[in-house]
Design a protein around this motif. Sequence first.
Motif, PDB file in Angstrom:
ATOM      1  N   LYS A  26       0.829  -1.212   0.000  1.00 40.25           N
ATOM      2  CA  LYS A  26       0.000   0.000   0.000  1.00 40.25           C
ATOM      3  C   LYS A  26       0.861   1.260   0.000  1.00 40.25           C
ATOM      4  N   GLY A  28       0.837   5.361   0.182  1.00 38.73           N
ATOM      5  CA  GLY A  28       0.036   6.515   0.575  1.00 38.73           C
ATOM      6  C   GLY A  28       0.502   7.760  -0.151  1.00 38.73           C
ATOM      7  N   GLU A  64      -1.456  -0.837  -4.272  1.00 38.97           N
ATOM      8  CA  GLU A  64      -2.718  -0.198  -3.921  1.00 38.97           C
ATOM      9  C   GLU A  64      -2.408   1.247  -3.532  1.00 38.97           C
ATOM     10  N   VAL A  66      -3.402   4.703  -1.815  1.00 36.32           N
ATOM     11  CA  VAL A  66      -4.314   5.256  -0.817  1.00 36.32           C
ATOM     12  C   VAL A  66      -4.136   6.778  -0.811  1.00 36.32           C
ATOM     13  N   MET A  68      -4.845  10.386   0.639  1.00 44.13           N
ATOM     14  CA  MET A  68      -5.261  10.962   1.934  1.00 44.13           C
ATOM     15  C   MET A  68      -4.665  12.361   2.109  1.00 44.13           C
ATOM     16  N   ALA A  76      -0.065   7.487   9.186  1.00 39.85           N
ATOM     17  CA  ALA A  76      -0.633   6.307   8.512  1.00 39.85           C
ATOM     18  C   ALA A  76       0.454   5.256   8.261  1.00 39.85           C
ATOM     19  N   SER A  79       1.313   3.619  11.626  1.00 43.47           N
ATOM     20  CA  SER A  79       0.275   2.718  12.151  1.00 43.47           C
ATOM     21  C   SER A  79       0.132   1.451  11.309  1.00 43.47           C
ATOM     22  N   GLY A  80       0.792   1.421  10.145  1.00 44.13           N
ATOM     23  CA  GLY A  80       0.696   0.234   9.293  1.00 44.13           C
ATOM     24  C   GLY A  80      -0.452   0.304   8.295  1.00 44.13           C
ATOM     25  N   ALA A  81      -1.168   1.437   8.246  1.00 44.80           N
ATOM     26  CA  ALA A  81      -2.260   1.575   7.279  1.00 44.80           C
ATOM     27  C   ALA A  81      -1.723   1.627   5.848  1.00 44.80           C
ATOM     28  N   ILE A  82      -0.497   2.114   5.697  1.00 44.18           N
ATOM     29  CA  ILE A  82       0.180   2.096   4.386  1.00 44.18           C
ATOM     30  C   ILE A  82       1.600   1.573   4.594  1.00 44.18           C
ATOM     31  N   ASP A  83       2.235   1.135   3.477  1.00 41.98           N
ATOM     32  CA  ASP A  83       3.587   0.571   3.584  1.00 41.98           C
ATOM     33  C   ASP A  83       4.679   1.546   3.169  1.00 41.98           C
ATOM     34  N   ARG A 208       8.371   2.642   6.662  1.00 42.81           N
ATOM     35  CA  ARG A 208       8.337   2.563   8.121  1.00 42.81           C
ATOM     36  C   ARG A 208       9.751   2.361   8.652  1.00 42.81           C
TER      37      ARG A 208
END
Length: 280
Positions: A26, A28, A64, A66, A68, A76, A79-83, A208
């Motif tokens: 993912k 972002g 994917e 994302v 935002m 994000a 928190s792991g919502a995106i890579d 991350r």
Amino acid sequence: MKKISLFLLMTALFMTSCSKKNEVVKMGTNAAFPPFEYTEGSEVVGFDITMSQLIAKDYGKKLEVVDMNFDGLIAALQSGAIDFIAAGMTATEERRKNVDFSEPYFSSKQVIIVKADNTSIESVEDLEGLAIGCQAGTTGELYVQDSIPNADLKSFKTGIDASLSLKNGAIDAIILDELPSKEIVKRNSDLKIVDDDFCTDVYAIAVRKGNKELLDSVNKTILTMKANGAYEKLINCFMPVDGNIVIPASESVTTDKIVKLGTNAAFPPFEYVDGKDIVG
Ligand code: ARG
């Protein structure tokens, strides 16, 4: 020609079968930053998006995207919502405390946007005490906070929102990255750019902290892109012809040793001759 080049690049991309292609990686972004990321209909496109497709392909996963708010991207990621983040993000020392940055992939700077009939703002010094618009969470915003005395900072969700405010006279100027600023001015004849060198930005991909596997893979993709002509194709496809495009030197390449690659440049899109260059 531009279109054909990109088509060949994309064909090569999608012809590659990848083992883990059902898994996603993912990315972002904030798709209000042309030519790096913007929307075309319901699709998010741009330099960073195509580069991310190459990154995902090399990483063996499906991309994917994302979309935002820019100021929510680092949280994000944490928190792991995106890579990873591909958003024309400047690799600052402050951000390095929270993310790991890849090799740099683009050199830029901040510029000032004012009304086309403005004659009083000729350099960054003239912004003292004025109402200045920025995109929230950006290096432009930080510059206003830290370096413009008595500035009345107005933060917006996007640079485009800031430009609407400038057009209706609610703010005096905007500080924003150069190429997105050029895109705004291209679409608004009542605005112009004041070109003053006061803040440079080098863009990189953020992952991350500690995600070495992805970071190594991203760096490999960026270095390969710079070496094999894919990077140049992306520049030709997405960047304005009059832009002074600077490709930053890669940090990790400290050798002048040569590695020789053998090919037969008659096998498009993998290898073929374009003018006097071998590309593909
Ligand atoms: N380069 C600036 C920064 O890193 C602005 C980036 C804004 N990017 C975006 N996709 N809106 O702060």
